[in-house]
Enzyme design. Structure first.
Site, PDB file in Angstrom:
ATOM      1  N   SER A 122     -33.998  -1.376   1.638  1.00 45.18           N
ATOM      2  CA  SER A 122     -32.672  -1.097   2.265  1.00 45.18           C
ATOM      3  C   SER A 122     -31.629  -2.126   2.049  1.00 45.18           C
ATOM      4  CB  SER A 122     -33.253  -1.436   3.875  1.00 45.18           C
ATOM      5  OG  SER A 122     -31.736  -0.764   4.714  1.00 45.18           O
ATOM      6  N   HIS A 153     -27.999 -12.673  12.962  1.00 45.90           N
ATOM      7  CA  HIS A 153     -28.654 -12.770  11.887  1.00 45.90           C
ATOM      8  C   HIS A 153     -29.213 -14.296  11.178  1.00 45.90           C
ATOM      9  CE1 HIS A 153     -28.477  -8.427  10.657  1.00 45.90           C
ATOM     10  NE2 HIS A 153     -27.330  -8.842  10.096  1.00 45.90           N
ATOM     11  N   LYS A 177     -31.026  -5.698   7.568  1.00 44.20           N
ATOM     12  CA  LYS A 177     -31.856  -4.427   7.388  1.00 44.20           C
ATOM     13  C   LYS A 177     -33.114  -4.228   8.217  1.00 44.20           C
ATOM     14  CE  LYS A 177     -29.214  -2.618   5.492  1.00 44.20           C
ATOM     15  NZ  LYS A 177     -28.153  -2.355   5.925  1.00 44.20           N
TER      16      LYS A 177
END
Ligand code: A3P
Length: 290
Positions: A132, A102, A47
Site C-alpha cells: 500500500s 502516526h 497505510k
C-alpha cells in the site's frame, strides 16, 4: 540516515513529509500538546487503516448519521496531532476530541501518560502495508521512492520510509498496552467483521449504539461508500500533490494483496526478519495463521 531532501523534515531520527510536518509541529505534538482525559486517539503506522478509523470514529460519534462525515474533510474531523494544523484544529475543540497519529510512542505527546485518554491502535499485515505504501509513494509527489518494488521492500524492511520502522512502531506501542487505556485492532479483523469491530470500538469507548445507528456506521464506512465520499477519498487534494490517476488513495482495500507483489524470495526474507523482530511480542495476528 541521509540528510532530508526538500520534501522532508528530519525530527529525532524520523523522516517525515514537510508538506504537513515541521520541527515546530512535531515539538508541539510531543511537548506542548495537552492531552485531555476524554481524548480518543487513533494511532496507526501509515497505510494500516488510518482513514478507515477516522471514518468509523466520526460515524460512531454521529450515531451512524453520515452528515458530518460527508461535509467535513476527514483530516479536519480527526486531525493528526503531529501535523502543522493540529493546534488550530484541536485546541478549542470540545471533548471528546477525536485525534489521529502516526507517531511512534517515543515521540507521542508526553501528557498521554497519566491521563485517562483512550488509544485505539490499528495494525495491519506489514507486507500489505508495504504494498500500500509503495503505491501511495508513487501517487504522492511529496514522497520519494524507487520504482523497483524489490528495492522498496528493502527500504521498508530497514525502516527507511516515512515514520520509520514498522517493527519499532508496532513493538513500541504494544509494549505500552497494559499501561494505557488501549484497544488493539487489526485491519484484517475489521475487513472480516466490520460490524463486530465497530461493536468492540463502541464498547471500548463506552458508547453503545442502537442497531439502526450501527447499520449507519457499517454502511457508510464500507470501502465502496468511502471511495465515493469526497471528504475522505482525498479527491479534494490537488492532482499535483496526489495523482489518483497513478493510483487511487482508496486503492484495493483488501488483505493479502502482497501475494501478487512479493516474489517467493522477497516473502521468505521478510518472514525471517519478521520472526526475528516479533518473536517476543507474544501476540498472534491474523496473518500469522496464513
Ligand atoms: P490499499 O492501498 O491496500 O488499498 P491509511 O488510511 O492508513 O493510509 O491506509 C490506506 C489503506 O486502507 C488503503 O489500502 C485503503 O484502500 C485501505 N482502506 C481505507 N478504507 C478502507 C475500507 N473502508 N475498507 C477496506 N480498506 C480500506
Amino acid at each position: 540516515m541521509a540528510a532530508p531532501g526538500p520534501h522532508s523534515v528530519l525530527y529525532k531520527g524520523l523522516m517525515l513529509p514537510a508538506l504537513v510536518h515541521s520541527t515546530e509541529s512535531l515539538r508541539y505534538a510531543q511537548l506542548g500538546f495537552q492531552v485531555r482525559d476524554r481524548d480518543i486517539f487513533s494511532v496507526t503506522y501509515p497505510k494500516s487503516g488510518t482513514t478507515w478509523m477516522q471514518e468509523l470514529l466520526t460515524l460512531i460519534h454521529s450515531d451512524g448519521d453520515p452528515q458530518l462525515a460527508q461535509s467535513v474533510p476527514s483530516w479536519e474531523r480527526v486531525p493528526w496531532v503531529e501535523q502543522t494544523t493540529a493546534a488550530g484544529f484541536l485546541e478549542n475543540r470540545p471533548c471528546p476530541r477525536l485525534i489521529s497519529s502516526h507517531l511512534p510512542c517515543g515521540l507521542f505527546p508526553t501528557s498521554l501518560h497519566g491521563s485517562n485518554a483512550k488509544v485505539i491502535y490499528t495494525v495491519r499485515n506489514p507486507k500489505d502495508v508495504c504494498v500500500s505504501l509503495y503505491y501511495y509513494s508513487k501517487m504522492a509527489s511529496f514522497l520519494e521512492f524507487p520504482e523497483d518494488f524489490g528495492e522498496f521492500v528493502e527500504l521498508f524492511s530497514a525502516g527507511k520510509v516515512l515514520f520509520g520502522s514498522w517493527f519499532q512502531h508496532v513493538k513500541g506501542w504494544l509494549g505500552l498496552r497494559d499501561r494505557l487505556n488501549f484497544l488493539l485492532l487489526t485491519y484484517e479483523e475489521m475487513h472480516q467483521d466490520l460490524r463486530g469491530s465497530v461493536e468492540r470500538i463502541c464498547q471500548f469507548l463506552g458508547k453503545p449504539l442502537e442497531a439502526r445507528a450501527l447499520d449507519g456506521v457499517v454502511e457508510n464506512a464500507s470501502f465502496q461508500a468511502m471511495k465515493q465520499n469526497r471528504m475522505c477519498n482525498y479527491s479534494l487534494v490537488p492532482e499535483n500533490i496526489m495523482d489518483q490517476r497513478i493510483s487511487p488513495f482508496l486503492r484495493k482495500g483488501v488483505p493479502g494483496d502482497w501475494k501478487g507483489h512479493f516474489t517467493v524470495a522477497q516473502s521468505q526474507a521478510f518472514d525471517r526478519l519478521y520472526q526475528e523482530q516479533m518473536q517476543d511480542v507474544g501476540i498472534r495476528f491474523p496473518w500469522d495463521e496464513a
